[in-house]
Design a protein around this motif. Structure first.
Motif, mmCIF file in Angstrom:
data_model
loop_
_atom_site.group_PDB
_atom_site.id
_atom_site.type_symbol
_atom_site.label_atom_id
_atom_site.label_comp_id
_atom_site.label_asym_id
_atom_site.label_seq_id
_atom_site.Cartn_x
_atom_site.Cartn_y
_atom_site.Cartn_z
ATOM 1 N N PHE A 97 55.654 40.696 -11.961
ATOM 2 C CA PHE A 97 54.747 41.773 -12.389
ATOM 3 C C PHE A 97 53.806 42.170 -11.261
ATOM 4 C CE2 PHE A 97 50.653 43.179 -14.088
ATOM 5 C CZ PHE A 97 51.055 44.266 -14.849
ATOM 6 N N PHE A 98 53.107 41.210 -10.680
ATOM 7 C CA PHE A 98 52.123 41.547 -9.648
ATOM 8 C C PHE A 98 52.801 42.003 -8.357
ATOM 9 C CE2 PHE A 98 49.298 39.096 -12.416
ATOM 10 C CZ PHE A 98 48.201 39.960 -12.440
ATOM 11 N N TYR A 99 53.967 41.470 -8.074
ATOM 12 C CA TYR A 99 54.723 41.920 -6.892
ATOM 13 C C TYR A 99 55.040 43.407 -7.004
ATOM 14 C CZ TYR A 99 58.362 41.913 -3.268
ATOM 15 O OH TYR A 99 59.104 42.181 -2.148
ATOM 16 N N ARG A 100 55.485 43.834 -8.189
ATOM 17 C CA ARG A 100 55.784 45.246 -8.399
ATOM 18 C C ARG A 100 54.520 46.085 -8.322
ATOM 19 N NH1 ARG A 100 59.410 49.459 -8.080
ATOM 20 N NH2 ARG A 100 58.980 51.001 -9.689
ATOM 21 N N GLN A 101 53.423 45.618 -8.942
ATOM 22 C CA GLN A 101 52.188 46.395 -8.925
ATOM 23 C C GLN A 101 51.679 46.590 -7.507
ATOM 24 O OE1 GLN A 101 52.861 47.383 -11.925
ATOM 25 N NE2 GLN A 101 50.709 47.470 -12.476
ATOM 26 N N ILE A 102 51.758 45.558 -6.696
ATOM 27 C CA ILE A 102 51.340 45.675 -5.290
ATOM 28 C C ILE A 102 52.205 46.705 -4.576
ATOM 29 C CG2 ILE A 102 51.272 44.448 -3.082
ATOM 30 C CD1 ILE A 102 50.488 41.933 -4.706
ATOM 31 N N GLY A 103 53.506 46.693 -4.859
ATOM 32 C CA GLY A 103 54.402 47.666 -4.240
ATOM 33 C C GLY A 103 54.094 49.090 -4.649
ATOM 34 N N VAL A 104 53.777 49.303 -5.923
ATOM 35 C CA VAL A 104 53.444 50.649 -6.399
ATOM 36 C C VAL A 104 52.154 51.134 -5.760
ATOM 37 C CG1 VAL A 104 52.848 52.036 -8.415
ATOM 38 C CG2 VAL A 104 54.686 50.366 -8.568
ATOM 39 N N VAL A 105 51.157 50.239 -5.655
ATOM 40 C CA VAL A 105 49.900 50.619 -4.985
ATOM 41 C C VAL A 105 50.175 50.975 -3.530
ATOM 42 C CG1 VAL A 105 47.683 49.749 -4.162
ATOM 43 C CG2 VAL A 105 48.390 49.292 -6.509
ATOM 44 N N ALA A 106 50.986 50.168 -2.848
ATOM 45 C CA ALA A 106 51.318 50.455 -1.447
ATOM 46 C C ALA A 106 52.027 51.794 -1.320
ATOM 47 C CB ALA A 106 52.192 49.327 -0.885
ATOM 48 N N PHE A 107 52.938 52.092 -2.256
ATOM 49 C CA PHE A 107 53.625 53.384 -2.239
ATOM 50 C C PHE A 107 52.648 54.539 -2.445
ATOM 51 C CE2 PHE A 107 55.317 56.700 -5.104
ATOM 52 C CZ PHE A 107 56.098 57.386 -4.174
ATOM 53 N N GLU A 108 51.731 54.381 -3.413
ATOM 54 C CA GLU A 108 50.784 55.453 -3.689
ATOM 55 C C GLU A 108 49.853 55.701 -2.506
ATOM 56 O OE1 GLU A 108 50.807 57.522 -6.059
ATOM 57 O OE2 GLU A 108 52.360 56.575 -7.279
ATOM 58 N N LYS A 239 34.957 29.668 -17.245
ATOM 59 C CA LYS A 239 33.739 29.993 -16.509
ATOM 60 C C LYS A 239 33.699 31.507 -16.320
ATOM 61 C CE LYS A 239 33.814 25.627 -13.943
ATOM 62 N NZ LYS A 239 33.890 24.997 -12.600
ATOM 63 N N VAL A 240 32.532 32.011 -15.927
ATOM 64 C CA VAL A 240 32.413 33.457 -15.740
ATOM 65 C C VAL A 240 33.374 33.929 -14.664
ATOM 66 C CG1 VAL A 240 30.891 35.335 -14.994
ATOM 67 C CG2 VAL A 240 30.042 33.571 -16.559
ATOM 68 N N PHE A 241 33.415 33.227 -13.534
ATOM 69 C CA PHE A 241 34.337 33.603 -12.468
ATOM 70 C C PHE A 241 35.267 32.428 -12.219
ATOM 71 C CE2 PHE A 241 35.790 34.335 -8.114
ATOM 72 C CZ PHE A 241 36.157 35.671 -8.196
ATOM 73 N N ASP A 242 36.458 32.529 -12.748
ATOM 74 C CA ASP A 242 37.465 31.493 -12.581
ATOM 75 C C ASP A 242 38.808 32.151 -12.321
ATOM 76 O OD1 ASP A 242 38.035 32.556 -15.046
ATOM 77 O OD2 ASP A 242 37.595 30.751 -16.190
ATOM 78 N N GLU A 243 39.869 31.345 -12.381
ATOM 79 C CA GLU A 243 41.212 31.882 -12.085
ATOM 80 C C GLU A 243 41.600 32.987 -13.051
ATOM 81 O OE1 GLU A 243 45.428 32.356 -12.646
ATOM 82 O OE2 GLU A 243 44.218 31.138 -13.998
ATOM 83 N N ALA A 244 41.211 32.846 -14.319
ATOM 84 C CA ALA A 244 41.539 33.870 -15.313
ATOM 85 C C ALA A 244 40.797 35.170 -15.020
ATOM 86 C CB ALA A 244 41.192 33.371 -16.716
ATOM 87 N N ALA A 245 39.522 35.066 -14.639
ATOM 88 C CA ALA A 245 38.755 36.273 -14.306
ATOM 89 C C ALA A 245 39.348 36.961 -13.088
ATOM 90 C CB ALA A 245 37.294 35.908 -14.059
ATOM 91 N N LEU A 246 39.771 36.171 -12.106
ATOM 92 C CA LEU A 246 40.370 36.743 -10.903
ATOM 93 C C LEU A 246 41.674 37.465 -11.242
ATOM 94 C CD1 LEU A 246 40.027 36.960 -7.816
ATOM 95 C CD2 LEU A 246 41.408 34.885 -7.609
ATOM 96 N N GLU A 247 42.488 36.847 -12.102
ATOM 97 C CA GLU A 247 43.734 37.491 -12.496
ATOM 98 C C GLU A 247 43.461 38.805 -13.227
ATOM 99 O OE1 GLU A 247 47.907 36.156 -14.463
ATOM 100 O OE2 GLU A 247 46.153 35.822 -15.729
ATOM 101 N N LYS A 248 42.463 38.793 -14.110
ATOM 102 C CA LYS A 248 42.139 40.011 -14.859
ATOM 103 C C LYS A 248 41.651 41.112 -13.922
ATOM 104 C CE LYS A 248 38.684 39.930 -17.789
ATOM 105 N NZ LYS A 248 37.908 39.699 -19.031
ATOM 106 N N ILE A 249 40.893 40.745 -12.895
ATOM 107 C CA ILE A 249 40.430 41.738 -11.924
ATOM 108 C C ILE A 249 41.618 42.404 -11.253
ATOM 109 C CG2 ILE A 249 39.300 42.000 -9.678
ATOM 110 C CD1 ILE A 249 37.266 39.903 -10.604
ATOM 111 N N PHE A 250 42.580 41.597 -10.819
ATOM 112 C CA PHE A 250 43.741 42.171 -10.132
ATOM 113 C C PHE A 250 44.657 42.906 -11.106
ATOM 114 C CE2 PHE A 250 42.413 39.558 -6.604
ATOM 115 C CZ PHE A 250 42.821 40.297 -5.504
ATOM 116 N N LEU A 251 44.805 42.390 -12.314
ATOM 117 C CA LEU A 251 45.634 43.059 -13.317
ATOM 118 C C LEU A 251 45.126 44.472 -13.571
ATOM 119 C CD1 LEU A 251 47.718 43.137 -15.679
ATOM 120 C CD2 LEU A 251 45.933 42.125 -17.116
#
Length: 369
Positions: A97-108, A239-251
């Motif tokens: 999922f994230f590999y594709r999203q990064i590719g779409v952002v790079a394309f745009e 926690k307020v800033f943890d792995e889940a928060a980081l994933e949500k930011i990138f998602l």
């Protein structure tokens, strides 16, 4: 040109009906994964044909189409957090999922179409493959190696040819059938051969079924089956800033950047959009954790969404008032759209991430036991 007998109002009804369907159908993916995502896939393939049938060629169709694609695939990703009991398969799913999203952002950002070949949308068909297996068999039967082979086969034999066909060769199936006499019969023959292989080669070698046909998602683990239980789990482990928060930011950040590039009228830069989404994601995480620690939760997804949406509207209003004191400004329509998108995905992610975290904790317990 509008079809005779169908007025402009009728065309508008058709257009907005299709748009509404493309928006609503993905919301069924968490509860009915396989039929809902296939319905999204079919409507994605058919919507332009529907428009053309009524003599309507909507402006910015490519932008609208890409925006809807990104939305339903993002909902499918959150559905994996909710439903997938095989954590090895989900790790592969997350990468795809994230590999594709990064590719779409790079394309745009660059306009280089070959990036869509290098970053193929393997995620979608891998999701379908997993959910197809789950309808009859326990997907936990397969380990990391099995699901990696499935992903690799989809990547090499399905998505690479498809991405090349669409984005590099820029070919269309309908036009090719019309312009190349042998292509239609060859395509039909290929489909028949594939069906024969599945029926007479693959099917007899399938393992014994684990259960009768399952269309709906499997029941949630009993320890996190309700919103109150998930909130309690979140209060203990997040926690307020943890792995889940980081994933949500990138998602949500990557999705918002894509939307900002494809939708007309968005003035903010990609970096501004991403940083803005990151800020609101952290604020939402803090508010959500505060509510969870005080035992506040809403079993209804609709009520949860309204709470998040109203909260984000209030935050945006405060930001707009502060910007008015300086030289900055906020575009109301663009901002409202992003807040709406952000609130839906935030609601789904926050409701389903504790379920995934619980499964991870149980897997660790089983390993150390």
């Amino acid at each position: 040109m509008v079809v005779p007998g169908v007025g402009a109002m009728g065309v508008d009804v058709v257009f907005w009906s299709v748009v509404l369907a493309r928006f609503v159908l993905p919301l069924f993916i968490p509860k009915y994964p396989l039929p809902a995502i296939i319905a999204c896939l079919v409507l994605d393939a058919a919507d332009q044909t529907i428009f053309q049938t009524f003599g309507f060629n909507p402006p910015f169709y490519q932008s609208y189409d890409k925006a809807m694609d990104v939305f339903y695939l993002s909902v499918a990703y959150t559905a994996g957090l909710r439903n997938w009991a095989n954590l090895s398969a989900f790790r592969i799913n997350r990468f795809l999922f994230f590999y594709r999203q990064i590719g779409v952002v790079a394309f745009e950002l660059t306009g280089l179409r070959w990036l869509l070949l290098v970053f193929p949308n393997t995620f979608e068909y891998f999701f379908i493959a997993y959910e197809t297996v789950r309808t009859r068999w326990n997907p936990r039967r397969g380990g990391f190696k099995f699901w990696l082979i499935v992903a690799g086969a989809i990547w090499i034999f399905i998505k690479l040819p498809q991405e090349y066909w669409i984005h590099i060769a820029k070919l269309d199936v309908t036009d090719t059938i019309r312009d190349v006499p042998w292509f239609g019969p060859a395509l039909a023959a290929g489909i028949l051969i594939l069906i024969a292989v599945l029926l007479f080669v693959v099917r007899p070698r399938l393992p014994q079924r684990d259960w009768s046909l399952r269309i709906a998602a499997d029941p949630l683990p009993s320890a996190v089956a309700t919103a109150r239980e998930r909130a309690a789990f979140q209060a203990r482990h997040r926690k307020v800033f943890d792995e889940a928060a980081l994933e949500k930011i990138f998602l949500i950040g990557l999705i918002s950047v894509i939307y900002g590039r494809v939708l007309p009228g968005v003035d903010a830069t990609s970096l501004q959009i991403f940083l803005g989404v990151a800020f609101y994601a952290i604020v939402n995480a803090a508010l959500g954790l505060w509510a969870a620690k005080r035992g506040h939760s809403w079993q209804s997804a609709g009520i949860s969404f309204l709470v998040v949406f109203v909260t984000n509207i209030a935050l945006v209003t405060v930001a707009a008032l502060l910007l008015r004191r300086g030289e900055g400004h906020i575009q109301p329509i663009d901002t409202l759209f992003f807040v709406f998108l952000f609130s839906i995905l935030t609601t789904l992610y926050d409701r389903y991430r504790p379920i995934y975290d619980y499964r991870v904790e149980m897997a660790k317990s089983e390993t150390t036991a």
